[in-house]
Design a protein around this motif. Sequence first.
Motif, PDB file in Angstrom:
ATOM      1  N   SER A  42      19.916  -0.160 -55.028  1.00  0.00           N
ATOM      2  CA  SER A  42      19.332  -0.058 -53.761  1.00  0.00           C
ATOM      3  C   SER A  42      18.249  -1.549 -53.806  1.00  0.00           C
ATOM      4  CB  SER A  42      18.180   1.061 -53.487  1.00  0.00           C
ATOM      5  OG  SER A  42      17.414   1.049 -52.447  1.00  0.00           O
ATOM      6  N   SER A  43      18.268  -2.011 -52.402  1.00  0.00           N
ATOM      7  CA  SER A  43      17.605  -3.137 -52.283  1.00  0.00           C
ATOM      8  C   SER A  43      16.037  -2.847 -52.313  1.00  0.00           C
ATOM      9  CB  SER A  43      18.049  -4.058 -51.154  1.00  0.00           C
ATOM     10  OG  SER A  43      17.530  -3.319 -49.816  1.00  0.00           O
ATOM     11  N   LEU A  44      15.714  -1.413 -51.945  1.00  0.00           N
ATOM     12  CA  LEU A  44      14.433  -0.972 -51.616  1.00  0.00           C
ATOM     13  C   LEU A  44      13.517  -1.324 -52.971  1.00  0.00           C
ATOM     14  CD1 LEU A  44      13.233   0.956 -49.425  1.00  0.00           C
ATOM     15  CD2 LEU A  44      13.462   2.708 -50.850  1.00  0.00           C
ATOM     16  N   GLY A  45      12.238  -1.592 -52.630  1.00  0.00           N
ATOM     17  CA  GLY A  45      11.252  -2.369 -53.759  1.00  0.00           C
ATOM     18  C   GLY A  45      11.510  -3.578 -54.369  1.00  0.00           C
ATOM     19  N   LYS A  46      12.808  -3.942 -54.067  1.00  0.00           N
ATOM     20  CA  LYS A  46      13.178  -5.443 -54.768  1.00  0.00           C
ATOM     21  C   LYS A  46      12.856  -6.609 -53.778  1.00  0.00           C
ATOM     22  CE  LYS A  46      15.495  -2.886 -57.736  1.00  0.00           C
ATOM     23  NZ  LYS A  46      17.111  -2.725 -57.503  1.00  0.00           N
ATOM     24  N   LYS A  47      12.150  -7.630 -54.620  1.00  0.00           N
ATOM     25  CA  LYS A  47      11.927  -8.787 -53.827  1.00  0.00           C
ATOM     26  C   LYS A  47      12.841  -9.397 -53.112  1.00  0.00           C
ATOM     27  CE  LYS A  47       8.501 -11.811 -53.280  1.00  0.00           C
ATOM     28  NZ  LYS A  47       7.113 -11.324 -52.483  1.00  0.00           N
ATOM     29  N   ALA A  48      12.549  -9.800 -51.671  1.00  0.00           N
ATOM     30  CA  ALA A  48      13.369 -10.432 -50.895  1.00  0.00           C
ATOM     31  C   ALA A  48      12.924 -11.653 -50.380  1.00  0.00           C
ATOM     32  CB  ALA A  48      13.775  -9.506 -49.695  1.00  0.00           C
ATOM     33  N   ARG A  49      13.520 -12.720 -49.798  1.00  0.00           N
ATOM     34  CA  ARG A  49      13.144 -13.852 -49.297  1.00  0.00           C
ATOM     35  C   ARG A  49      12.836 -13.799 -47.871  1.00  0.00           C
ATOM     36  NH1 ARG A  49      15.957 -18.374 -47.718  1.00  0.00           N
ATOM     37  NH2 ARG A  49      14.863 -20.441 -47.779  1.00  0.00           N
ATOM     38  N   VAL A  50      11.718 -13.963 -47.270  1.00  0.00           N
ATOM     39  CA  VAL A  50      11.526 -13.581 -45.901  1.00  0.00           C
ATOM     40  C   VAL A  50      11.079 -15.040 -45.375  1.00  0.00           C
ATOM     41  CG1 VAL A  50      10.399 -12.429 -44.167  1.00  0.00           C
ATOM     42  CG2 VAL A  50      10.927 -11.399 -46.175  1.00  0.00           C
ATOM     43  N   ARG A  51      11.526 -15.611 -44.330  1.00  0.00           N
ATOM     44  CA  ARG A  51      11.317 -16.901 -43.420  1.00  0.00           C
ATOM     45  C   ARG A  51      11.328 -16.721 -42.136  1.00  0.00           C
ATOM     46  NH1 ARG A  51      14.650 -21.309 -42.345  1.00  0.00           N
ATOM     47  NH2 ARG A  51      17.056 -20.615 -43.035  1.00  0.00           N
ATOM     48  N   LEU A  52      10.170 -17.248 -41.351  1.00  0.00           N
ATOM     49  CA  LEU A  52      10.502 -17.310 -39.946  1.00  0.00           C
ATOM     50  C   LEU A  52      11.249 -18.525 -39.469  1.00  0.00           C
ATOM     51  CD1 LEU A  52       9.215 -16.085 -37.227  1.00  0.00           C
ATOM     52  CD2 LEU A  52       7.382 -17.780 -37.470  1.00  0.00           C
ATOM     53  N   VAL A  53      12.244 -18.202 -38.541  1.00  0.00           N
ATOM     54  CA  VAL A  53      13.204 -19.192 -38.275  1.00  0.00           C
ATOM     55  C   VAL A  53      12.861 -19.506 -36.896  1.00  0.00           C
ATOM     56  CG1 VAL A  53      15.619 -19.734 -37.754  1.00  0.00           C
ATOM     57  CG2 VAL A  53      14.894 -18.250 -39.670  1.00  0.00           C
ATOM     58  N   GLU A  54      12.753 -18.827 -35.812  1.00  0.00           N
ATOM     59  CA  GLU A  54      12.073 -19.026 -34.520  1.00  0.00           C
ATOM     60  C   GLU A  54      10.931 -18.096 -34.094  1.00  0.00           C
ATOM     61  OE1 GLU A  54      15.451 -19.376 -31.492  1.00  0.00           O
ATOM     62  OE2 GLU A  54      16.732 -18.523 -33.123  1.00  0.00           O
ATOM     63  N   ASN A  55      10.235 -18.940 -33.146  1.00  0.00           N
ATOM     64  CA  ASN A  55       9.159 -18.209 -32.915  1.00  0.00           C
ATOM     65  C   ASN A  55       8.733 -18.928 -31.504  1.00  0.00           C
ATOM     66  OD1 ASN A  55       6.708 -16.846 -32.851  1.00  0.00           O
ATOM     67  ND2 ASN A  55       5.625 -17.827 -34.009  1.00  0.00           N
ATOM     68  N   GLY A  56       8.730 -17.830 -30.457  1.00  0.00           N
ATOM     69  CA  GLY A  56       8.383 -18.613 -29.017  1.00  0.00           C
ATOM     70  C   GLY A  56       7.943 -17.418 -28.102  1.00  0.00           C
ATOM     71  N   PRO A  57       7.777 -17.633 -26.902  1.00  0.00           N
ATOM     72  CA  PRO A  57       7.272 -16.642 -25.923  1.00  0.00           C
ATOM     73  C   PRO A  57       8.456 -15.622 -25.449  1.00  0.00           C
ATOM     74  CG  PRO A  57       7.705 -18.876 -24.972  1.00  0.00           C
ATOM     75  CD  PRO A  57       8.149 -18.986 -26.194  1.00  0.00           C
ATOM     76  N   LEU A  58       9.611 -15.946 -25.780  1.00  0.00           N
ATOM     77  CA  LEU A  58      10.687 -15.005 -25.591  1.00  0.00           C
ATOM     78  C   LEU A  58      11.530 -14.494 -26.666  1.00  0.00           C
ATOM     79  CD1 LEU A  58      12.435 -17.149 -22.823  1.00  0.00           C
ATOM     80  CD2 LEU A  58      10.797 -15.645 -22.535  1.00  0.00           C
TER      81      LEU A  58
END
Length: 776
Positions: free
Chosen positions: A601-617
Motif C-alpha cells: 500500500s502507498s498509505l503512510g509512505k512518503k510522497a512527493r507533492v508539488r503545486l503546479v497551477e494556482n489561480g482564481p479558476l
Amino acid sequence: MDGKKYEMHLISHTHWDREWRLVSQEFRMKLVDCLDHLLEIMESDPNYKYFTLDGQTIPLEDYLEARPENRERIRKLCRAGRILVGPWYTCIDESLVHGESIVRNLLVGHGIAEEFGGATKTGSAISSFGHIGQLPQIFRGFGIDNAIFSRGISEWQVKSEFIWRSPDGSEVLAFHLPDNYTKSNWFYVVHRPAFYEMEPYDWEYPWGEIGVPFHAADEGSRHKPYRLLKPKMRFNPERIFQQVMQLRKECIEKATTRYLLFMDGVDHLEPNPFLTRAIAEVNKRLKGERLIHSNLEIYMKKVRSAVGKLRVRTGEMRSPSKKGIHNRLFGHVLSSRMYLKQANEKVQTALVRWAEPMATVAYTLGFSYPARFFEMAWKFLLQNHAHDSICGCSVDRVHEDMEHRFKQAKYIADELTQRAFWQIVPEINSSRFEDSDIVLNVFNSLPFGRSEVIAIDLDIPEKFGAKDFVLRDLEGKVLSHQHVSREKVCPEMLNPLNAQLSPHSDRFTVHIPAENVPPCGYTTLVVTPTDKKTRTPGKLATGHNEMENEFLRVQIGSDGTLAVTDKETGMMCGPCNYFEDGGDVGNAWVYMPTSPEEVVSSLGKKARVRLVENGPLLARYEIEYAMLLPLEAEPLKKKVIFEESQAMKRQRGKRRKLLRIVSAVILRRGERRVEVVTRLDNQVKDHRLRVCFRSGVCNAKVSAADSQFDVVERPIKLRDTKGWNEKAFPTHPQLGFVDVSDGKVGLAILNQGLPEYEVVDDRDRTVAVTLLRCVG
C-alpha cells in the motif's frame, strides 16, 4: 416416469466467436467452411430444416465478403426460415458497453437481417458474462418477448423457465440453460458419445482413434491449434437413442412444460451431416413422444402456450456459480486489459456525446446527415463489443486488432464532429460582430445546462501582437481567465480551393469559465486582444498542500492521500486516492490472489507533492507515489494449503521493481468535485493495482452504481458462498460512477473507462476502483 409425453426440440446452431483463440481472419476461413457445408446439407437434405447462426448477423457479412457468389443461396434459405439470423450484430458482453451501444447492436443486426428476410425474434444472450437488469425492456423495444441465457444465475435457483422483469416493469419469458447449456446440450450428451464414442466431458484427445491430428512444426506455428483431418464419425442407432434418453432425463429435472430443449452446438461447430438420420432412428424407438428438428422461435411459442404461473425475477443476473463447470460468471473480465475498456469509453463518448448530436444539429440546418460514415464507425466499435473481445480474454493478436478498430471508429467520430462544427458555426448570427472580432463558441452536447471551468487553446493572429486578451460575454461582462502557457504556432489551414495556407498565431492555453451553456446548445464569448497583461486576482490553493473553492476543501497528506471536506455538510472523506497492490496469478477470466497474500500500500509512505497551477479558476497539485513491488510471481518454495491459487503454485516474488505513480489533483471554481488524473508506466507482472477512497459512510448497506439505463444497488456485505464453484464477487461493474451514501451524505467516485469497483465491507466503507489487473 412422471407420465408426461414429451416433445423434444433439437436446435442446430453454432456458437461463433468471431475472434478468441484465433484472430477474426483465421476464424473467418473456418466460418466459410462451416457455411459451405451447411449450404450443401440444406440443399441436398430437406429434412435438415433449421440452423441458427448464433443470434448474430456479422457471420453473414464475414462469409459473403469471401463468398459473394453465394449471397442468393444464403438469402433464399434465410427467407425460407431455414437459416435464422439476428437479432444482434455481434454477441456482446452487456456489462462492459453503454446502453446505447446495446441498442445500436440490435439496430444494426436487424438492419442487416432485413435483406435476408428479417431478424429472428429470439432474445439470445447466451454469450454474456452476466446480464443487465434492463435487458427485458430493451428486448421489448425490438418486439422480442423472450430471453435465453446461461450465466448469471444457476440451475439450483430457477427452473428452465421463469419471468424476467426489468425495473420499469417490462417482462420477457426467460429460458435458463443449465450449466451453460451443457447438461441440456445435444453436443456433449449425444453427439460426442454417439458419433465419436467419446465420454461427454473428456477433453483428452484419443490419439489416432477419430482422425488424423495435424500440427505444423515450424517455429511460427508453435502456438497454433491442431487441426483434425479426416475426422471419423460413427453411426450407432442404439447408442444414439440411449444418449437421447439420458439427455431427456436431465432436461426433465428442470423443465416446467412437456417441451424439452436440446441445443445442438458449441463453439465453432459445423452442422452434423448425420443429424436427420439420427432423428429418424430415435423417432422409430420413441413411444408416444417425438424428437423434432426445430428452432428457438418454434420452441418458445410452444412453451409460452403451455406454461402456467412462473416465478418472477427482477433486475440484473450476476450470481456466482454454485456448482457445475461451464456456467461460471467470470466476473473479473471487468478488469482484464483495462486499456481496451478505456479506449471503448472514449469511442462511445466521441460517437454518442459529440459526433451524433452535432451532426443532428447540422442536419436540422439543412445539411446532409453522414449516415454511411456513422454506420462504418459503429461497426468498427460493435465488432469490439463481442464478449471475448471487450472482455479482454482472447489471445494478444485479437486485442491488437481491436486497438486498430477502436482507432478507426474514433478517427471517424472526431472528424464528423469537426465537420458538423464547420457547418453549424457559419449559421450562427454574427451580424453584431466586427470583422476583427475573435468569436469563441462554447458548445454543450448534453441534454442539460452546464457551467464549468474548461481548458482551451485560443489562437490569436500574430498581427495583433497580443500579450494577453480580454474575454467578454454577449452582455459585455468581463470574464476571468487563467493562463497555462503561450506559444507561436502556424498550423495548416484546409481550403479546397487554395491549399498550403498557414495562419501564424499566438496560441494561449488558458482556463476559462463556461457559464450557463444551455442543453444541446452553445454560448458565445468575444475575445479582444490586448498588448497589456491582464490577470484576475485570487488563488484556490490556500495553504501548504491545501486548496479550496466554494464547496470543497482538499488537504493533501505527506503520503499523498486526500482529505476532502464538504463545506456545506461538514462531511469529511479520507484518506482518499491511495493505492494498494496485490498479487494475481489468475488469468483474463479469474482473479486469483497469491497465498500467502501480500498487499503493498502507498498509505503512510512518503510522497512527493508539488503545486503546479494556482489561480482564481483552478488549482492543480501533482503527487508522485513510489511503490516497491514484486517484479513477478515465483514458484512456491514450500507447501501452502489454499484453494484456487494452489493450481498456479506461485507466490509474489522476492525481486522488486519501483512503480512510480503520478496523480494530478485538480479543483475548479464552482464545482462540487475533485478531479484526479493518474498516470503510470507499469513494468511489473502478476498483480492487481487499485486506487482507494475511504468514504466514512459507516452505516451504508449498499453501493449504487451506474448501469445501462439504470442505477443498480448492490449489498456491501457478501453472501456466504463457502463450498461454491465460484466465490461471491466483491467487485462489480459500473459505467460511470459508484456511490456510497446513507441517504444524507455520501461519496461518489466517477470514472472514465474503469468498470470494476468494490465497496469493502469495513468500517469506513472504502471504495476501491481497479486500475490494472496484469496476468498472463
